[in-house]
Design an enzyme around this catalytic site. Structure first.
Site, PDB file in Angstrom:
ATOM      1  N   HIS A 184       0.849  -1.199   0.000  1.00 21.65           N
ATOM      2  CA  HIS A 184       0.000   0.000   0.000  1.00 21.65           C
ATOM      3  C   HIS A 184       0.879   1.241   0.000  1.00 21.65           C
ATOM      4  O   HIS A 184       1.932   1.272   0.636  1.00 21.65           O
ATOM      5  CB  HIS A 184      -0.968   0.001   1.190  1.00 21.65           C
ATOM      6  CG  HIS A 184      -0.333   0.195   2.527  1.00 21.65           C
ATOM      7  ND1 HIS A 184      -0.139   1.448   3.093  1.00 21.65           N
ATOM      8  CD2 HIS A 184       0.133  -0.696   3.430  1.00 21.65           C
ATOM      9  CE1 HIS A 184       0.420   1.315   4.283  1.00 21.65           C
ATOM     10  NE2 HIS A 184       0.596   0.032   4.513  1.00 21.65           N
ATOM     11  N   ASP A 196       6.401   2.012   6.111  1.00 24.14           N
ATOM     12  CA  ASP A 196       4.989   1.617   6.075  1.00 24.14           C
ATOM     13  C   ASP A 196       4.225   2.499   5.093  1.00 24.14           C
ATOM     14  O   ASP A 196       3.649   3.502   5.493  1.00 24.14           O
ATOM     15  CB  ASP A 196       4.383   1.727   7.470  1.00 24.14           C
ATOM     16  CG  ASP A 196       2.972   1.188   7.535  1.00 24.14           C
ATOM     17  OD1 ASP A 196       2.614   0.366   6.677  1.00 24.14           O
ATOM     18  OD2 ASP A 196       2.232   1.596   8.437  1.00 24.14           O
ATOM     19  N   GLU A 230      -4.907   1.405   2.736  1.00 20.14           N
ATOM     20  CA  GLU A 230      -4.721   0.385   3.775  1.00 20.14           C
ATOM     21  C   GLU A 230      -4.794   1.000   5.162  1.00 20.14           C
ATOM     22  O   GLU A 230      -5.352   0.409   6.086  1.00 20.14           O
ATOM     23  CB  GLU A 230      -3.381  -0.327   3.581  1.00 20.14           C
ATOM     24  CG  GLU A 230      -3.181  -1.553   4.468  1.00 20.14           C
ATOM     25  CD  GLU A 230      -2.575  -1.248   5.833  1.00 20.14           C
ATOM     26  OE1 GLU A 230      -2.553  -2.153   6.696  1.00 20.14           O
ATOM     27  OE2 GLU A 230      -2.118  -0.104   6.051  1.00 20.14           O
ATOM     28  N   GLU A 231      -4.222   2.183   5.309  1.00 21.42           N
ATOM     29  CA  GLU A 231      -4.218   2.823   6.629  1.00 21.42           C
ATOM     30  C   GLU A 231      -5.628   3.205   7.072  1.00 21.42           C
ATOM     31  O   GLU A 231      -5.853   3.455   8.254  1.00 21.42           O
ATOM     32  CB  GLU A 231      -3.320   4.066   6.616  1.00 21.42           C
ATOM     33  CG  GLU A 231      -1.846   3.786   6.350  1.00 21.42           C
ATOM     34  CD  GLU A 231      -1.184   2.952   7.441  1.00 21.42           C
ATOM     35  OE1 GLU A 231      -1.846   2.666   8.459  1.00 21.42           O
ATOM     36  OE2 GLU A 231      -0.024   2.577   7.270  1.00 21.42           O
ATOM     37  N   GLU A 257       4.219  -5.758   4.439  1.00 18.92           N
ATOM     38  CA  GLU A 257       3.776  -4.770   5.426  1.00 18.92           C
ATOM     39  C   GLU A 257       4.938  -4.301   6.296  1.00 18.92           C
ATOM     40  O   GLU A 257       6.088  -4.683   6.092  1.00 18.92           O
ATOM     41  CB  GLU A 257       2.671  -5.365   6.316  1.00 18.92           C
ATOM     42  CG  GLU A 257       1.290  -4.835   5.985  1.00 18.92           C
ATOM     43  CD  GLU A 257       1.127  -3.346   6.235  1.00 18.92           C
ATOM     44  OE1 GLU A 257       2.029  -2.716   6.839  1.00 18.92           O
ATOM     45  OE2 GLU A 257       0.103  -2.784   5.818  1.00 18.92           O
ATOM     46  N   HIS A 333       4.889   5.007  12.109  1.00 20.17           N
ATOM     47  CA  HIS A 333       3.789   5.976  12.037  1.00 20.17           C
ATOM     48  C   HIS A 333       4.173   7.335  12.648  1.00 20.17           C
ATOM     49  O   HIS A 333       3.345   8.003  13.261  1.00 20.17           O
ATOM     50  CB  HIS A 333       2.533   5.434  12.738  1.00 20.17           C
ATOM     51  CG  HIS A 333       1.756   4.482  11.894  1.00 20.17           C
ATOM     52  ND1 HIS A 333       0.512   3.997  12.250  1.00 20.17           N
ATOM     53  CD2 HIS A 333       2.036   3.913  10.695  1.00 20.17           C
ATOM     54  CE1 HIS A 333       0.067   3.170  11.319  1.00 20.17           C
ATOM     55  NE2 HIS A 333       0.980   3.107  10.362  1.00 20.17           N
TER      56      HIS A 333
END
Length: 887
Positions: A184, A196, A230-231, A257, A333
């Site tokens: 993603h 990510d 995806e998030e 991932e 993140h």
């Protein structure tokens, strides 16, 4: 040993003393049936260990294996790369994708700039390989759909016009059977998302380039899915697998991932069933790194995360392999997840592995008819990243029971020796097992008391930046307590028993406990039972091989070294699993909310690791004459560390550019509006709503921003959906320490428009209400039926309301570009007897809007308070609104 009734009086290594027989034997648990008789003639002479030598051997063994684990983790690429995967070109893709900054769904960065770059690169690959044996087809999908998921307590998701880029590579004659590779390219707000998951998309682009340039046609095709949502809790993958026409030909998938930044990508989920996929990875992967333990821990739900693997498994009913980067989750993140933190070795190994596995599967006959090979699971684990061991779970079950049977046969044979008549050995073993279990319990309680003291002193999470400080505090306390208890047992309870027999007895106890664990895990059907199998098989084989040495010489230096050598393989693997546990759970404590006491978690993990590692070292505690200096050393380490922790020397967070350990804080500048049953505005307020996502709250931030204090702590208003605050996700149970500082009203350029379109009574006694909403790309809908009322149907998911969160329902909404007005409806059964003490009407409906990008994301008040945060904090901020209505 010639007899279990012989009593040996032995001094430390270097001095040999005679053993004497008993003239009186008492078959009782209290004195273990042994008494010394100095009048007997000496028979044998045996060694015991010196205290200092024992400490050096054990600590050297542990530190050596721990160093070996870390050395293996640093070796990202083992051997020479084949050269088929170009990591330098993949890094260029990574840098280009991340150069646009954060890419939340609905933003120009995600929907336009990143999509344009990916399509440009894909078109370049197609043009350069058009003359080859494969054809490349591209489809840009914008699906709309809805589903419910039992994640974060459970909620319902609705998405509209999100983006997928699907690339189909197959032989020019076409293919009926397809593999799927998924990454993603979207991110959470405020993070460039290099790990990510931009690096995975960069790797996939280069793997696509390499496969498209193959001169020999594959038997099957492959879809590279670059998904753009995806998030937003796995929305785009759901749109592809449930709606795209290519999805029906997908037979298996690989999902890439991240739960950390860089390092090695680990296989942590496979299946369901379909062991041929694991076999393909084991056969083809160039740099294997896999663990079935990780799979079973992740699928247990104790890790607050999920991946697209769940969507393909649950909604597509297809098997797959889930890989993720797990190292350095402290900056996952956050703004620190940048391309420069990902080593080229990480990119190279991931590319080599994915390319090799895909090439293998695209030529595999099993992909064409995977149902024939569906049944069964695999036990799989790697040894220091060098080789993967994999075998069918049914074989593992047989192996486990064989090892367990050998263990119990070994113990039964000892119980049947002539000197153990009347069940004396069994009673001795039972008493010793009780001593071990008691030592575990007392140790855990003692360490938890220390953790409570640290918490009460306000020093929680001191180990967040200084991990080994937790080992010095909790590890020293746990080790010291266990040694103390066994030393007291040896000197007071077993005072008349020869030490070599005590050492032998407590080895048997460790064997018994691991054997029972092995049987229990096997009966539960867990593939992770291979761990106690290793922890039984190798020590048992080692003990049998050294039986003659131990019988004739006792705890000689030769015996001790060979004994440790026999433990090396299971222990080095077990220490790797311990590293994985701490590598995952230590960063998670920084984002697990304000309600989980991190000291309890960390103290428990350290204690459990100490208990497990110490199991076969209990043998040595009873083979060393004294432990006073060991206890003194451990006590000194514990006291010094406790003093340093209490003084605040170990600050939890760090803003160091080289190794940041940021504190996560969420800030929303929000305006809340509440309407009564008549539709009139009842109240309105505005403020900065601040959430801390770790246990320390704002304790360390208050000195920098004094107005964030308890006078502005929020309280949950139970008569309002989700306490009357704009929760982006249903995580109010995780974070109950919130602050609300008064601030001016927000005025986004595209305010949310919420309207009741119709309200009608149905013939079956419910009320159907239809609404329309227009607003930003991210909104949350909260439904709270009043007491006595209940939702019976709605327009989301499969039509049945799901996941009642203590009387509330959470619907997560997002859209891409050019999405139409959101229209939804629900049916509610009115209450027969309205609650006089509750809110008016039959239901409270609230809508919150979240502005994650563009000019609407910022306000002067947010900018001002963000400047005041210390460098070791990572405040993630945006603008939101909350509007509540009663019906």
């Amino acid at each position: 040993m010639e007899s279990d009734t012989a009593v040996r009086r032995i001094k430390p290594l270097g001095t040999r003393y005679a053993a004497h027989d008993n003239s009186e034997i008492q078959d009782c648990c209290e004195d273990n049936g042994y008494r010394s008789d100095p009048k007997r003639k000496p028979e044998v002479s045996l060694y015991l260990l010196r205290e200092g030598l024992t400490a050096c051997l054990v600590s050297g063994f542990i530190l050596g294996l721990w160093g070996l684990v870390h050395l293996s983790l640093q070796q990202l690429v083992i051997g020479k790369s084949t050269g088929e995967f170009n990591a330098a070109r993949a890094r260029q893709h990574l840098e280009q994708i991340t150069s646009v900054g954060p890419r939340p769904v609905g933003s120009q960065e995600n929907e336009v700039l990143t999509v344009a770059y990916l399509l440009e690169q894909i078109e370049s690959i197609r043009a350069k390989t058009a003359a080859g044996p494969h054809q490349l087809t591209v489809d840009v999908q914008h699906p709309t759909g809805s589903f419910s998921i039992d994640f974060l307590g459970g909620f319902t998701s609705f998405y509209d016009h999100v983006t997928n880029i699907a690339v189909r590579l197959e032989p020019k004659g076409g293919s009926q059977h397809l593999m799927l590779a998924n990454c993603h390219f979207d991110t959470v707000a405020n993070s460039p998302g290099a790990s990510d998951d931009a690096v995975s998309c960069a790797v996939m682009l280069e793997v696509l380039h390499s496969l498209a340039n193959q001169s020999t046609a594959f038997q099957h095709g492959v879809i590279f899915l670059f998904n753009g949502a995806e998030e937003n809790i796995l929305q785009a993958s759901h749109g592809f697998i449930t709606q795209h026409p290519w999805a029906k030909n997908v037979r298996a998938f690989i999902n890439l991932e991240a739960a950390g930044v860089g390092g090695k990508e680990v296989v942590f989920q496979t299946g369901p069933e379909n062991p041929w996929l694991v076999q393909a990875y084991v056969h083809a992967a160039k740099h294997p790194f896999a663990s079935v333990v990780g799979q079973e821990v992740f699928q247990s739900g104790i890790i607050p995360s999920d991946t697209d693997f769940r969507i393909y498994r649950d909604f597509g009913n297809i098997p797959g392999i889930d890989l993720a980067f797990i190292e350095n989750g402290f900056i996952y993140h956050t703004k620190y997840d940048t391309a420069d933190r990902i080593l080229s070795g990480s990119i190279q190994r991931a590319g080599d592995n994915i390319l090799a596995v895909l090439k293998y599967l695209l030529m595999s006959e099993k992909l064409a008819d995977s149902s024939e090979y569906r049944h069964g699971n695999m036990v799989f684990f790697d040894v220091l990243g060098v080789v993967v061991v994999a075998y069918p779970a049914r074989v593992g079950t047989i192996l486990n029971y064989v090892v367990a049977a050998a263990t119990f046969l070994y113990l039964a044979k000892k119980a049947s020796l002539p000197g153990n008549g009347g069940g004396r050995y069994v009673r001795d073993l039972t008493c010793a097992t009780g001593v071990v279990l008691l030592s575990w319990f007392v140790t855990l309680v003692s360490v938890l008391i220390v953790a409570l003291i640290v918490t009460l002193l306000g020093r929680s999470m001191f180990w967040y930046t200084h991990f080994y400080a937790s080992i010095c505090l909790y590890g020293a306390a746990a080790t010291g307590k266990m040694i103390l208890i066994h030393t007291l047992a040896k000197n007071l309870y077993y005072g008349g028993v020869r030490l070599v027999e005590l050492g032998d007895l407590f080895f048997d106890v460790s064997l018994l406990l691991w054997g029972c664990t092995l049987v229990w895990l096997t009966q539960q059907g867990l593939c992770s039972a291979y761990v106690p199998m290793l922890m039984v098989a190798f020590p048992l084989a080692t003990k049998l091989l050294l039986a003659k040495e131990f019988k004739h010489r006792g705890a000689s230096l030769k015996y001790s070294l060979l004994y440790l050598l026999g433990l090396a393989l299971p222990y080095v693997h077990f220490m790797f699993l311990i590293w994985v546990v701490f590598e995952i759970f230590t960063p998670i404590m920084g984002r697990s909310g304000t309600e989980i006491p991190p000291e309890v978690v960390m103290a428990s993990l350290v204690t459990l690791a100490t208990v497990f590692l110490s199991s076969f070292f209990l043998h040595f505690i009873y083979l060393v004459r004294s432990t006073k200096w060991i206890l003194a050393g451990l006590g000194s380490v514990f006291i010094i560390t406790l003093v340093l922790v209490s003084s605040g020397l170990f600050f939890p967070y760090s803003g160091s550019p080289d190794a940041p350990r940021p504190k996560r804080v969420f800030l929303q500048h929000t305006t809340r509006t509440f309407h009564n049953l008549q539709g009139q505005m009842e109240s309105r307020d505005s403020g900065l709503w601040i959430n801390s996502f770790d246990f320390t709250g704002m304790q360390h931030v208050i000195p920098h921003i004094p107005e964030i204090n308890d006078s502005f702590r929020t309280r949950c208003q139970e008569d309002r959906p989700f306490c009357g605050f704009p929760w982006f996700l249903p995580v109010k149970f995780l974070s109950r320490k919130n602050w609300y500082l008064p601030a001016p009203k927000v005025s986004p350029a595209s305010p949310v428009e919420f309207r009741l379109l119709s309200k009608e009574d149905t013939s079956w006694g419910t009320v159907k209400m239809t609404f329309t909403v227009q607003g930003p790309s991210h909104m949350s809908l909260y439904l709270m039926p009043h007491r006595g009322a209940s939702l019976s149907a709605w327009s989301f998911g499969d039509g049945t309301p799901q996941f009642d969160l203590n009387g509330e329902y959470f619907i997560f909404y997002s859209h891409g570009l050019n999405a139409p007005t959101w229209t939804f409806w629900f049916e509610i059964q009115p209450p027969r007897d309205p609650d006089p003490d509750g809110p008016e009407g039959m239901i409270s409906v609230a809508i919150s809007s979240h502005y994650f990008f563009g000019e609407d994301k910022r306000t002067a008040q947010l900018d001002e308070i963000l400047r005041r945060f210390p460098t070791w904090a990572f405040p993630s901020s945006w603008v939101s609104t909350y509007d509540m209505y009663r019906y």
